[in-house]
Design a protein around this motif. Structure first.
Motif, short mmCIF file in Angstrom:
data_model
loop_
_atom_site.label_atom_id
_atom_site.label_comp_id
_atom_site.label_asym_id
_atom_site.label_seq_id
_atom_site.Cartn_x
_atom_site.Cartn_y
_atom_site.Cartn_z
N THR A 48 0.83 -1.21 0.00
CA THR A 48 0.00 0.00 0.00
C THR A 48 0.86 1.26 0.00
OG1 THR A 48 -1.75 -1.17 1.19
CG2 THR A 48 -1.81 1.24 1.26
N ILE A 49 1.90 1.26 0.83
CA ILE A 49 2.77 2.44 0.92
C ILE A 49 3.59 2.60 -0.36
CG2 ILE A 49 4.76 3.42 2.15
CD1 ILE A 49 2.04 3.65 3.63
N VAL A 50 4.09 1.50 -0.90
CA VAL A 50 4.86 1.56 -2.15
C VAL A 50 3.97 2.08 -3.27
CG1 VAL A 50 6.05 0.17 -3.90
CG2 VAL A 50 6.53 -0.19 -1.47
N ASP A 51 2.73 1.60 -3.35
CA ASP A 51 1.79 2.07 -4.37
C ASP A 51 1.47 3.55 -4.18
OD1 ASP A 51 1.77 -0.47 -5.43
OD2 ASP A 51 -0.19 -1.02 -4.56
N TYR A 52 1.30 3.97 -2.93
CA TYR A 52 1.02 5.38 -2.64
C TYR A 52 2.14 6.27 -3.16
CZ TYR A 52 0.19 9.67 0.02
OH TYR A 52 -0.01 10.97 0.38
N PHE A 53 3.38 5.88 -2.89
CA PHE A 53 4.51 6.66 -3.39
C PHE A 53 4.59 6.59 -4.90
CE2 PHE A 53 5.97 6.89 0.95
CZ PHE A 53 6.67 8.09 1.00
N GLY A 54 4.22 5.44 -5.49
CA GLY A 54 4.22 5.32 -6.94
C GLY A 54 3.22 6.25 -7.59
N GLU A 55 2.09 6.46 -6.94
CA GLU A 55 1.06 7.35 -7.48
C GLU A 55 1.40 8.83 -7.24
OE1 GLU A 55 -2.48 6.15 -5.47
OE2 GLU A 55 -2.53 4.18 -6.43
N GLN A 56 1.89 9.12 -6.05
CA GLN A 56 2.13 10.52 -5.67
C GLN A 56 3.50 11.05 -6.12
OE1 GLN A 56 -0.27 12.44 -4.13
NE2 GLN A 56 -1.56 10.65 -4.44
N GLY A 57 4.46 10.17 -6.22
CA GLY A 57 5.81 10.60 -6.60
C GLY A 57 6.39 11.52 -5.53
N THR A 58 6.98 12.61 -5.98
CA THR A 58 7.59 13.56 -5.04
C THR A 58 6.56 14.50 -4.43
OG1 THR A 58 8.10 15.05 -6.87
CG2 THR A 58 9.83 13.51 -6.17
N LYS A 59 5.30 14.36 -4.82
CA LYS A 59 4.23 15.23 -4.30
C LYS A 59 3.54 14.62 -3.08
CE LYS A 59 3.41 16.92 -8.92
NZ LYS A 59 2.54 16.88 -10.07
N VAL A 60 4.23 13.74 -2.39
CA VAL A 60 3.67 13.10 -1.21
C VAL A 60 3.44 14.14 -0.13
CG1 VAL A 60 4.18 11.48 0.66
CG2 VAL A 60 4.68 10.86 -1.69
N ASP A 61 2.24 14.14 0.43
CA ASP A 61 1.92 15.04 1.53
C ASP A 61 2.23 14.32 2.84
OD1 ASP A 61 -0.67 16.01 3.49
OD2 ASP A 61 0.54 17.57 2.52
N THR A 62 3.07 14.93 3.65
CA THR A 62 3.50 14.29 4.90
C THR A 62 2.32 13.97 5.81
OG1 THR A 62 5.59 15.50 4.78
CG2 THR A 62 5.02 14.57 6.91
N PHE A 63 1.38 14.89 5.92
CA PHE A 63 0.23 14.68 6.80
C PHE A 63 -0.66 13.55 6.29
CE2 PHE A 63 1.33 19.16 7.66
CZ PHE A 63 1.72 19.01 8.98
N ASP A 64 -0.84 13.47 4.96
CA ASP A 64 -1.61 12.36 4.39
C ASP A 64 -0.92 11.03 4.66
OD1 ASP A 64 -3.61 14.00 3.44
OD2 ASP A 64 -2.85 14.05 1.38
N LEU A 65 0.39 11.01 4.51
CA LEU A 65 1.15 9.79 4.75
C LEU A 65 1.02 9.36 6.22
CD1 LEU A 65 3.05 7.59 3.76
CD2 LEU A 65 4.96 9.16 4.12
N GLU A 66 1.13 10.31 7.14
CA GLU A 66 0.96 10.00 8.56
C GLU A 66 -0.44 9.47 8.84
OE1 GLU A 66 1.98 13.48 10.85
OE2 GLU A 66 4.05 13.46 10.13
N ASP A 67 -1.44 10.09 8.19
CA ASP A 67 -2.83 9.62 8.36
C ASP A 67 -3.00 8.19 7.86
OD1 ASP A 67 -3.63 11.96 9.57
OD2 ASP A 67 -4.50 12.82 7.74
N ILE A 68 -2.38 7.87 6.74
CA ILE A 68 -2.47 6.51 6.21
C ILE A 68 -1.84 5.53 7.20
CG2 ILE A 68 -1.60 4.95 4.40
CD1 ILE A 68 -1.87 7.34 2.45
N LEU A 69 -0.66 5.88 7.72
CA LEU A 69 0.01 5.01 8.69
C LEU A 69 -0.86 4.80 9.92
CD1 LEU A 69 3.64 6.48 8.49
CD2 LEU A 69 2.83 4.34 7.50
N LEU A 70 -1.42 5.89 10.44
CA LEU A 70 -2.28 5.80 11.62
C LEU A 70 -3.53 4.96 11.34
CD1 LEU A 70 -2.13 9.46 12.98
CD2 LEU A 70 -1.30 7.42 14.13
N GLN A 71 -4.15 5.21 10.20
CA GLN A 71 -5.39 4.52 9.88
C GLN A 71 -5.18 3.02 9.69
OE1 GLN A 71 -7.52 6.09 6.53
NE2 GLN A 71 -9.12 4.55 6.67
N VAL A 72 -4.14 2.65 8.98
CA VAL A 72 -3.88 1.22 8.77
C VAL A 72 -3.55 0.54 10.09
CG1 VAL A 72 -2.35 -0.45 7.67
CG2 VAL A 72 -3.24 1.46 6.35
N MET A 73 -2.72 1.18 10.91
CA MET A 73 -2.37 0.58 12.20
C MET A 73 -3.62 0.42 13.07
SD MET A 73 0.82 -0.19 12.29
CE MET A 73 1.38 -0.25 13.98
#
Length: 186
Positions: A48-73
């Motif tokens: 999921t994280i690898v795919d997220y980075f593949g879709e977002q590239g360098t435009k990854v939003d730190t807060f969105d990434l943290e939210d994904i980590l929190l939500q999955v956990m």
């Protein structure tokens, strides 16, 4: 189908090493807090994280990434992170992605060494405790099947219980037995 680019392979490996050494996730997988398929959920989490980075590239939003980590956990392992480890993990993930896209794999090697140290320390602490249950025994568990069969464990003979000598009854001059308290009561 074309083989994946070496940068993609290195990034995926780095994410795997990072997730294998993330204390909260490691505890959740080892304790099967996400069910019997906790290890598979961790692998899905990596994808999921690898795919997220593949879709977002360098435009990854730190807060969105943290939210994904929190939500999955929370959703998959029933963990509410209070140690703010998701912030550290998201920063490492972003740095890992940048390094891998530029062909620098030093961070991947560092994460690999950290992961090996953690798993080595885990294995040695289990060996000291005499526990043979190891996280690398997943293949053996699959071969045994899921019949829920109990395992027979050979145990040595139990030590003989210590027998206390019973005190002789105390008889007073009238011929009555004196009652003696058995122990202290508090």
């Amino acid at each position: 189908m074309a083989a994946p680019h070496p940068n993609q392979v290195a990034f995926r490996e780095g994410v795997q090493y990072l997730f294998h050494s993330w204390t909260a996730l490691k505890l959740a997988v080892d304790g099967e807090w996400g069910g019997h398929d906790s290890a598979a959920k961790r692998d899905w989490f990596v994808d999921t994280i690898v795919d997220y980075f593949g879709e977002q590239g360098t435009k990854v939003d730190t807060f969105d990434l943290e939210d994904i980590l929190l939500q999955v956990m929370n959703d998959e392992f029933s963990i509410m992170l209070e140690d703010k480890s998701e912030q550290h993990i998201s920063k490492v993930l972003e740095q890992l992605f940048l390094d891998c896209t530029h062909g620098r794999y030093d961070l991947v090697q560092t994460l690999k060494q950290d992961s090996q140290k953690i798993s080595g320390a885990f294995k040695s602490s289990k060996a000291q405790k005499g526990d043979d249950d190891d996280s690398s025994d997943d293949d053996e568990e699959e071969e045994e099947g899921e019949g829920g069969e109990d395992m027979d464990v050979e145990m040595g003979e139990a030590p003989e219980p210590v027998k206390k000598e019973k005190a002789e009854p105390i008889i007073d001059e009238d011929g009555f037995e004196t009652v003696v308290k058995k122990g202290r009561r508090r």
